[in-house]
Scaffold this active site. Structure first.
Site, short mmCIF file in Angstrom:
data_model
loop_
_atom_site.label_atom_id
_atom_site.label_comp_id
_atom_site.label_asym_id
_atom_site.label_seq_id
_atom_site.Cartn_x
_atom_site.Cartn_y
_atom_site.Cartn_z
N GLU A 180 -4.78 3.10 6.38
CA GLU A 180 -4.51 3.19 5.08
C GLU A 180 -5.17 4.42 4.45
O GLU A 180 -4.88 4.90 3.52
CB GLU A 180 -5.43 2.26 4.55
CG GLU A 180 -4.85 1.63 3.15
CD GLU A 180 -5.62 0.02 2.66
OE1 GLU A 180 -6.04 0.08 1.44
OE2 GLU A 180 -5.69 -0.52 3.63
N ARG A 229 0.91 -1.29 -0.09
CA ARG A 229 0.11 -0.02 0.17
C ARG A 229 0.86 1.27 -0.05
O ARG A 229 0.36 2.29 0.60
CB ARG A 229 -0.94 0.09 1.08
CG ARG A 229 -1.76 -1.09 1.34
CD ARG A 229 -2.81 -1.26 0.10
NE ARG A 229 -3.71 -2.44 0.04
CZ ARG A 229 -3.31 -3.60 -0.68
NH1 ARG A 229 -2.15 -3.59 -1.01
NH2 ARG A 229 -4.16 -4.83 -0.53
N SER A 254 -11.28 -0.20 3.64
CA SER A 254 -10.30 -0.63 4.84
C SER A 254 -9.80 0.55 5.29
O SER A 254 -9.05 1.12 4.54
CB SER A 254 -9.16 -1.77 4.25
OG SER A 254 -9.89 -2.74 3.71
#
Length: 339
Positions: free
Chosen positions: A335, A164, A240
């Protein structure tokens, strides 16, 4: 190109947080990006690039020139016997592009179906799901240098992809505007159905693994995601909220001794632990606090049920981090980007 002032961003972020942009404009070409950057420079105000608004949490009004990326277009750059290189505008909706590729029988991104956001964000945070990450199909991107206004090209290695992560989230953060991304997709699909509940879902849908298509995989993943994740059009969320943490094998073995049911996915000498499991075990799943809370089906998702405030959601996320760290000695990392 029109410049608006004091515009609400509620409809431009999937958390549906009602904060304002001091200046707001939508761009549909590289030339308009350059023009908007010049205008911001002339007014001596910062720039904020907005894609699909699916990975941000607005905690305050934005005193900046908010540039909404609407550069679209999908064009084939070249192809050979095995692969096809496709250039896509940063403003294209990611899931729409995935479906377009599937309809052309171009493989490689079907496992990334229904991920919210736009194409421009895909390399920025190396989006991934169900055993696939963007770095596996990424070829290069084009980006406008905010300082020089020149268009520069970044190849795979230059993006420095991680979990990520990419160079655009750290060392060159806020220095470029991604305008186009080129992907190398396959003409010969090789289905990846080993991750999560894909196989089980295919069986439930009556689809045999023999002769499985990329469209079958996409439909299975869409079904899984819709069963677990709230629709941001109905309940404000950014998918998320936390990354799945990666811990040392030694740390994981200690946790396993204390918590025998803890799941883990080995990665060389490390183990990836599902953040959703950690959050649920810490007692946060389904809890609500006024207009915000933790989703009842997926504890990895923080939600805004109506007129929730970004600062309150941020504070909630910090409490979850504290509890998880206290219980498992693991610090969760968001995130989502706090603005």
């Amino acid at each position: 190109m029109k410049i608006q002032e004091n515009i609400s961003l509620k409809s431009y972020n999937t958390f549906q947080i009602d904060k304002k942009a001091r200046f707001f404009t939508e761009v549909q070409s590289i030339q308009e990006v350059q023009k908007a950057l010049r205008m911001a420079e002339n007014r001596k105000i910062p720039v904020f690039i907005l894609g699909g608004g699916s990975n941000i949490l607005l905690t305050k009004d934005i005193y900046a020139m908010v540039i909404k990326m609407n550069i679209t277009g999908i064009t084939v750059q070249k192809e050979n016997q095995n692969n096809i290189w496709v250039k896509v505008g940063a403003g294209e909706i990611w899931h729409d592009f995935v479906q377009y590729a599937i309809n052309q029988n171009w493989a490689g991104i079907e496992n990334l179906s229904l991920i919210p956001g736009t194409v421009g964000a895909s390399p920025m945070q190396n989006i991934g799901a169900y055993g696939v990450e963007i770095k596996e199909v990424f070829d290069h991107l084009e980006a406008v240098n905010r300082e020089t206004l020149e268009v520069e090209i970044f190849n795979h290695d230059q993006c420095n992809f991680g979990y990520r992560e990419s160079i655009f989230k750290n060392t060159v953060r806020d220095k470029y505007v991604i305008t186009h991304v080129t992907y190398r997709l396959s003409k010969h699909p090789s289905p990846n159905i080993t991750y999560g509940a894909i196989k089980t879902t295919l069986q439930e849908m009556g689809i045999s693994e023999v002769g499985i298509t990329i469209d079958d995989i996409s439909k299975a993943i869409i079904s899984i995601r819709q069963s677990k994740l709230p629709d941001p059009k109905l309940i404000g969320n950014a998918g998320s909220f936390f990354k799945n943490p990666v811990v040392s094998l030694e740390h994981f073995e200690k946790l396993k001794a204390l918590h025998p049911t803890i799941p883990g996915y080995p990665q060389s000498k490390e183990v990836k632990v599902p953040a959703a499991w950690l959050i649920e075990q810490a007692g946060w799943k389904g809890r609500t606090f006024g207009s915000i809370g933790v989703h009842k089906n997926q504890p990895l998702v923080l939600v805004n049920y109506g007129d929730g405030d970004g600062e309150a959601i941020k504070a909630l996320s910090e409490k979850i981090q504290t509890d998880v760290e206290k219980k498992f000695n693991i610090l969760l990392h968001p995130e989502v980007n706090f603005i």
